[in-house]
Design a protein around this motif. Structure first.
Motif, PDB file in Angstrom:
ATOM      1  N   ARG A 111       0.900  -1.256   0.154  1.00 54.18           N
ATOM      2  CA  ARG A 111      -0.275  -0.078   0.290  1.00 54.18           C
ATOM      3  C   ARG A 111       0.387   0.938   0.250  1.00 54.18           C
ATOM      4  N   HIS A 114       4.983   1.152  -4.737  1.00 58.04           N
ATOM      5  CA  HIS A 114       4.057   0.826  -6.059  1.00 58.04           C
ATOM      6  C   HIS A 114       5.548  -0.358  -5.886  1.00 58.04           C
ATOM      7  N   ARG A 123       6.900 -14.325 -15.840  1.00 56.69           N
ATOM      8  CA  ARG A 123       6.058 -13.363 -15.356  1.00 56.69           C
ATOM      9  C   ARG A 123       4.715 -13.886 -14.989  1.00 56.69           C
ATOM     10  N   ASN A 138       4.944   5.232  -4.752  1.00 53.47           N
ATOM     11  CA  ASN A 138       3.343   5.549  -5.441  1.00 53.47           C
ATOM     12  C   ASN A 138       3.175   6.615  -5.745  1.00 53.47           C
ATOM     13  N   GLY A 139       2.462   6.850  -7.526  1.00 59.62           N
ATOM     14  CA  GLY A 139       1.659   7.469  -8.220  1.00 59.62           C
ATOM     15  C   GLY A 139       3.039   8.315  -8.625  1.00 59.62           C
ATOM     16  N   ASN A 141       3.796   8.418 -11.985  1.00 57.93           N
ATOM     17  CA  ASN A 141       3.348   6.889 -12.696  1.00 57.93           C
ATOM     18  C   ASN A 141       3.919   7.316 -14.249  1.00 57.93           C
ATOM     19  N   ILE A 144       7.260   5.339 -13.510  1.00 53.86           N
ATOM     20  CA  ILE A 144       7.389   3.676 -13.123  1.00 53.86           C
ATOM     21  C   ILE A 144       7.036   3.226 -14.734  1.00 53.86           C
ATOM     22  N   ALA A 145       5.646   4.563 -15.614  1.00 58.50           N
ATOM     23  CA  ALA A 145       5.632   3.641 -16.934  1.00 58.50           C
ATOM     24  C   ALA A 145       6.951   3.703 -17.522  1.00 58.50           C
ATOM     25  N   GLU A 148       9.403   0.992 -16.447  1.00 55.46           N
ATOM     26  CA  GLU A 148       8.686  -0.590 -17.122  1.00 55.46           C
ATOM     27  C   GLU A 148       8.764  -1.060 -18.035  1.00 55.46           C
ATOM     28  N   GLY A 149       8.288   0.097 -18.629  1.00 51.99           N
ATOM     29  CA  GLY A 149       8.655   0.200 -20.605  1.00 51.99           C
ATOM     30  C   GLY A 149      10.223  -0.084 -20.554  1.00 51.99           C
ATOM     31  N   ARG A 152      10.611  -4.472 -20.230  1.00 47.94           N
ATOM     32  CA  ARG A 152       9.248  -5.092 -21.174  1.00 47.94           C
ATOM     33  C   ARG A 152       9.880  -5.594 -22.308  1.00 47.94           C
TER      34      ARG A 152
END
Lengths: 152, 308
Positions: A111, A114, A123, A138-139, A141, A144-145, A148-149, A152
């Motif tokens: 919580r 992230h 996966r 947290n938040g 974004n 994170i993107a 994370e990009g 992958r």
């Protein structure tokens, strides 16, 4: 009875148009913005502050991801050692940009911070299973993107 | 035996079809929202609202099975008010969930929790989940708007409060969807508070629906005068009927109350006439099926006027 046919058609049309709209939006979309400006700060200071949990050095895959992120933002990785809880606390406060470690998705910390996608080849891992991954504030974004990009 | 009046049987059947379609289409909306939910509080509230919007449809369908039944020994007056009871239950549930969601979003806002919406992989492409949320929210706006507009005229002809409220709530669902989209767009632009603020707005709209519906249901439980659909004003139809009855029996006291979709009238202090007019004639140009019963109480049988 014509009613029935009419009632069933429009939502189908709506799905199609919504899908087209979203595909269009997503295609031209930039990454979301960070409320606390992590990405911007990394770009400005040329440093990604990585929290490394004592005794669990980042895997080769994690290092590759970090290199690619650093390359994209023209930054280098500054490493901070510490214990898990201490580093996650600092992550929550924004003193650290990323923490690398073996975390379960169902961790009690999920919580407060992230947990990103698992870094291994697998996966589909169980929620309780501790696997190598990055933890983020947290938040944040956009940040994170971005990371994370590169995973992958 | 089907006791539904001849004149409204077609509309009643149509209403049932529309409610089954509502269950199906709103089911797809809830599924789409659930799959894309992520960490947005606004999305969560909108999902709960959409799931709750299945309740009036279910209520209507259950009541529609029970209402046309014959009276029994235990229920000598039949089941025409069953949908009022179901309606009250639904209204209480709606208010409770609305109140809970308001508390939750207000806490999220006060604690300054930043919502996380991460990218996901869709068919090999990495997409920010927020865009999928917005797509699901857009879908959640279109479906109820169409269904709501289709149900509204049928509800009017049937004098059906459950169906009417259901239709109005769905017609107004665009506000929820839009609020949700603003919340998610807020996350995209880095305004973390936009999400919980949107959630708060949605929760407020759920609570408002619940409280309004409780008022409507309570009016009927207290044997109130027949009301207009969707307002607390006394129905014009009932006022016209009252006028006609008062002209016919000026010495009596005319009282009308609502029982389900029907009007029940009593003329008090008057002996039952030997040759009473037909109920059809009493309704004038208004739909005659609405007046279900008219009774007369002679003066000597009256003791209390506050017990109907």
């Amino acid at each position: 009875m014509g009613i029935k046919g009419k009632a069933f058609l429009p939502p189908a049309g709506a799905i199609a148009s919504a899908a087209i709209l979203i595909a269009g939006l997503a295609a031209c979309a930039e990454l979301p913005r960070d409320p606390n400006g992590t990405t911007e700060r990394v770009r400005r200071t040329h440093a990604i502050v990585l929290g490394e949990i004592a005794g669990a050095p980042p895997s080769r895959h994690a290092e590759q991801v970090l290199d690619r992120v650093a390359g994209r933002l023209g930054a280098h990785v500054r490493r901070v050692d510490g214990h898990g809880e201490d580093l996650l606390k600092r992550l929550e406060k924004g003193e650290v940009d990323l923490v690398y470690g073996h975390f379960a998705k169902a961790s009690p910390w999920s919580r407060q911070v992230h947990f990103g996608t698992p870094l291994g080849r697998r996966r589909n891992v169980d929620k309780q299973e501790q696997v190598p991954r990055f933890a983020f504030r947290n938040g944040e974004n956009g940040w994170i993107a971005l990371v994370e990009g590169e995973i992958r | 035996m089907n006791r539904m009046p001849e004149q409204i049987r077609d509309d009643f059947a149509r209403a049932k079809r529309l409610e089954w379609q509502t269950l199906f289409w709103m089911g797809t909306v809830v599924l789409a929202m659930f799959v894309t939910m992520g960490g947005s509080q606004a999305m969560r509230s909108a999902l709960i609202e959409d799931a709750l919007s299945l309740v009036p449809s279910l209520t209507f369908l259950i009541a529609a099975r029970v209402e046309p039944r014959d009276p029994t020994e235990k229920y000598p007056f039949g089941f025409v008010r069953v949908n009022s009871l179901a309606f009250l239950v639904a209204a209480v549930a709606l208010s409770a969930v609305g109140g809970f969601l308001m508390y939750e979003s207000a806490m999220t806002l006060l604690m300054a929790e930043h919502p996380t919406v991460a990218p996901v992989e869709v068919f090999g492409h990495t997409v920010w989940l927020g865009w999928l949320m917005i797509a699901a929210l857009a879908y959640s706006v279109v479906v109820p708007m169409i269904l709501g507009r289709m149900k509204l005229p049928v509800a009017g002809r049937l004098r059906d409060k459950v169906l009417h409220t259901d239709a109005l709530m769905q017609k107004a669902d665009w506000q929820t969807g839009l609020a949700g989209m603003i919340g998610v767009l807020g996350i995209y632009f880095g305004y973390w508070w936009a999400d919980s603020a949107a959630a708060l707005f949605i929760a407020f709209s759920i609570l408002r629906d619940g409280v309004t519906n409780m008022g409507t249901a309570a009016a009927e439980l207290l044997d109130g005068a027949p009301r207009e659909l969707g307002s607390s004003a006394i129905s014009e139809e009932a006022k016209r009927l009252q006028g006609r009855l008062e002209r016919l029996w000026p010495e009596g006291k005319v009282r009308l109350r609502e029982s389900g979709r029907y009007i029940v009238g009593t003329v008090e202090g008057v002996d039952p006439p030997a040759d009473p007019p037909k109920l059809e004639e009493l309704m004038g140009d208004d739909p005659s099926w609405r007046l279900a019963r008219l009774s007369f109480s002679p003066p000597e049988t009256l003791r209390r006027e506050d017990v109907g």
